[in-house]
Design an enzyme around this catalytic site. Structure first.
Site, PDB file in Angstrom:
ATOM      1  N   LYS A  48      -7.060   9.173   5.374  1.00  0.00           N
ATOM      2  CA  LYS A  48      -8.444   9.575   5.341  1.00  0.00           C
ATOM      3  C   LYS A  48      -9.335   8.466   5.911  1.00  0.00           C
ATOM      4  CE  LYS A  48      -7.692  11.702   0.802  1.00  0.00           C
ATOM      5  NZ  LYS A  48      -8.098  11.584  -0.604  1.00  0.00           N
ATOM      6  N   GLY A  49      -8.887   7.245   5.827  1.00  0.00           N
ATOM      7  CA  GLY A  49      -9.722   6.061   6.053  1.00  0.00           C
ATOM      8  C   GLY A  49     -10.467   5.995   7.376  1.00  0.00           C
ATOM      9  N   ASP A 107      -3.558  -4.190   7.955  1.00  0.00           N
ATOM     10  CA  ASP A 107      -3.401  -5.251   6.959  1.00  0.00           C
ATOM     11  C   ASP A 107      -2.036  -5.905   7.217  1.00  0.00           C
ATOM     12  OD1 ASP A 107      -3.733  -6.745   4.621  1.00  0.00           O
ATOM     13  OD2 ASP A 107      -3.362  -5.106   3.262  1.00  0.00           O
ATOM     14  N   LYS A 135      -6.808  -7.736   9.607  1.00  0.00           N
ATOM     15  CA  LYS A 135      -6.745  -9.015   8.897  1.00  0.00           C
ATOM     16  C   LYS A 135      -5.659  -9.849   9.564  1.00  0.00           C
ATOM     17  CE  LYS A 135      -7.850  -6.667   4.509  1.00  0.00           C
ATOM     18  NZ  LYS A 135      -7.367  -6.311   3.163  1.00  0.00           N
TER      19      LYS A 135
HETATM   20  P1  IMP Z   1      -0.894  -1.936   6.052  1.00  0.00           P
HETATM   21  O1  IMP Z   1       0.183  -0.892   6.161  1.00  0.00           O
HETATM   22  O2  IMP Z   1      -0.551  -3.022   5.070  1.00  0.00           O
HETATM   23  O3  IMP Z   1      -1.336  -2.481   7.390  1.00  0.00           O
HETATM   24  O4  IMP Z   1      -2.122  -1.244   5.370  1.00  0.00           O
HETATM   25  C1  IMP Z   1      -2.893  -0.339   6.021  1.00  0.00           C
HETATM   26  C2  IMP Z   1      -3.572   0.588   5.062  1.00  0.00           C
HETATM   27  O5  IMP Z   1      -3.851  -0.044   3.812  1.00  0.00           O
HETATM   28  C3  IMP Z   1      -4.910   0.977   5.641  1.00  0.00           C
HETATM   29  O6  IMP Z   1      -4.805   2.123   6.447  1.00  0.00           O
HETATM   30  C4  IMP Z   1      -5.748   1.191   4.390  1.00  0.00           C
HETATM   31  O7  IMP Z   1      -5.605   2.509   3.936  1.00  0.00           O
HETATM   32  C5  IMP Z   1      -5.161   0.233   3.380  1.00  0.00           C
HETATM   33  N1  IMP Z   1      -5.908  -1.038   3.301  1.00  0.00           N
HETATM   34  C6  IMP Z   1      -5.511  -2.266   3.709  1.00  0.00           C
HETATM   35  N2  IMP Z   1      -6.438  -3.190   3.483  1.00  0.00           N
HETATM   36  C7  IMP Z   1      -7.475  -2.553   2.888  1.00  0.00           C
HETATM   37  C8  IMP Z   1      -8.776  -2.986   2.418  1.00  0.00           C
HETATM   38  O8  IMP Z   1      -9.192  -4.155   2.489  1.00  0.00           O
HETATM   39  N3  IMP Z   1      -9.558  -1.995   1.891  1.00  0.00           N
HETATM   40  C9  IMP Z   1      -9.183  -0.703   1.795  1.00  0.00           C
HETATM   41  N4  IMP Z   1      -7.988  -0.264   2.226  1.00  0.00           N
HETATM   42  C10 IMP Z   1      -7.139  -1.180   2.774  1.00  0.00           C
HETATM   43 MG    MG Z   2      -5.528   4.001   6.286  1.00  0.00          MG
END
Ligand code: IMP
Ligand code: MG
Length: 179
Positions: A48-49, A107, A135
Site C-alpha cells: 500500500k505504501g 530499507d 536508507k
Molecule cells: P525492506 O524489505 O527491508 O527494504 O523493507 C521495505 C518495506 O518495509 C517498505 O516497503 C515499507 O513497507 C517498510 N518500511 C521500511 N522502513 C520503513 C519506515 O521507516 N517506515 C515505514 N515503513 C517502512
Molecule cells: Mg512497502
C-alpha cells in the site's frame, strides 16, 4: 514543528510536502529523459505504501506509462522481518516490456530483491527500480536502485503513504519517530 501520535508512538515533522514534491519532480524529470524512447513502460505501484508517491509521480510524467498494481506484505511494527510474501499479483504478460517498480521505501532491500526476481522471471526487456525514500546505511544488496527521490538516516518514518501499523499513511508530510 508538528507532532502526531499513532498507537503508542509520537512522530514529528521531518520532510514537508513541498520538499517531497520537489524531490519527486526531480525523479520524474530523470524518468522522462531516460524512458523517452521506450514504448509505454509499465509502472508498477507497490501497495500500500507507494500509493501517494505513485499518484504524484504519474502526474509528473510526460511519457505515456501503463499503470499496474501489486501488493506485498512483510512488515509489522517498526522492524522489517525479512520475509516477503506476494499478496496480490499482476495477471498479465510482461514479455519484452520495460518495467519500473515504484516503491515507497527501500530499507534492508529484501522487498525490492524479491520483486526484482518476480519480474526477472517473466522475460521483461528491462527492470528499473524507483523509490521515494531509501536508507543507504541499512541497504546491503547488490541490486542498483536506479531512482531515489530522497536518502534518509536509519530512522523510522511515517506519512505520504508510509505507515506505522497501518496508521499515518494519509499524512501529507513525512514524520520521523521521536527518539
Ligand atoms: P525492506 O524489505 O527491508 O527494504 O523493507 C521495505 C518495506 O518495509 C517498505 O516497503 C515499507 O513497507 C517498510 N518500511 C521500511 N522502513 C520503513 C519506515 O521507516 N517506515 C515505514 N515503513 C517502512
Ligand atoms: Mg512497502
Amino acid at each position: 514543528m508538528k507532532r502526531v501520535t499513532l498507537h503508542d508512538k509520537t512522530f514529528c515533522t521531518y520532510i514537508p510536502n513541498e520538499q517531497i514534491e520537489q524531490d519527486i519532480q526531480a525523479v520524474a524529470d530523470q524518468l522522462n529523459k531516460d524512458l523517452a524512447d521506450v514504448e509505454h513502460p509499465i509502472f508498477v505501484c507497490v501497495l500500500k505504501g507507494s500509493f501517494m508517491f505513485y499518484a504524484s509521480l504519474m502526474q509528473k510524467l510526460t511519457i505515456q506509462p501503463e499503470i499496474e498494481f501489486i501488493r506485498l506484505s512483510s512488515y509489522s511494527g517498526t522492524q522489517s522481518c525479512g520475509e516477503v510474501k506476494q499478496v496480490m499479483g499482476l495477471n498479465r504478460d510482461l514479455k519484452g516490456k520495460t518495467v519500473v517498480i515504484v516503491e515507497d521505501i527501500v530499507d534492508t532491500g529484501n522487498t525490492i530483491v524479491k520483486l526484482h526476481e518476480l519480474f526477472r522471471c517473466q522475460e521483461v526487456a528491462d527492470i528499473r527500480i524507483c523509490t521515494l525514500v531509501m536508507k543507504p546505511d541499512v541497504y546491503d544488496k547488490p541490486l542498483k536502485i536506479d531512482y531515489c527521490a530522497r536518502e534518509i538516516e536509519n530512522r523510522f518514518i511515517v506519512g505520504f503513504g508510509l505507515d506505522y501499523d497501518q496508521l499515518g499513511r494519509e499524512l501529507k508530510d513525512i514524520y520521523i519517530l521521536e527518539s
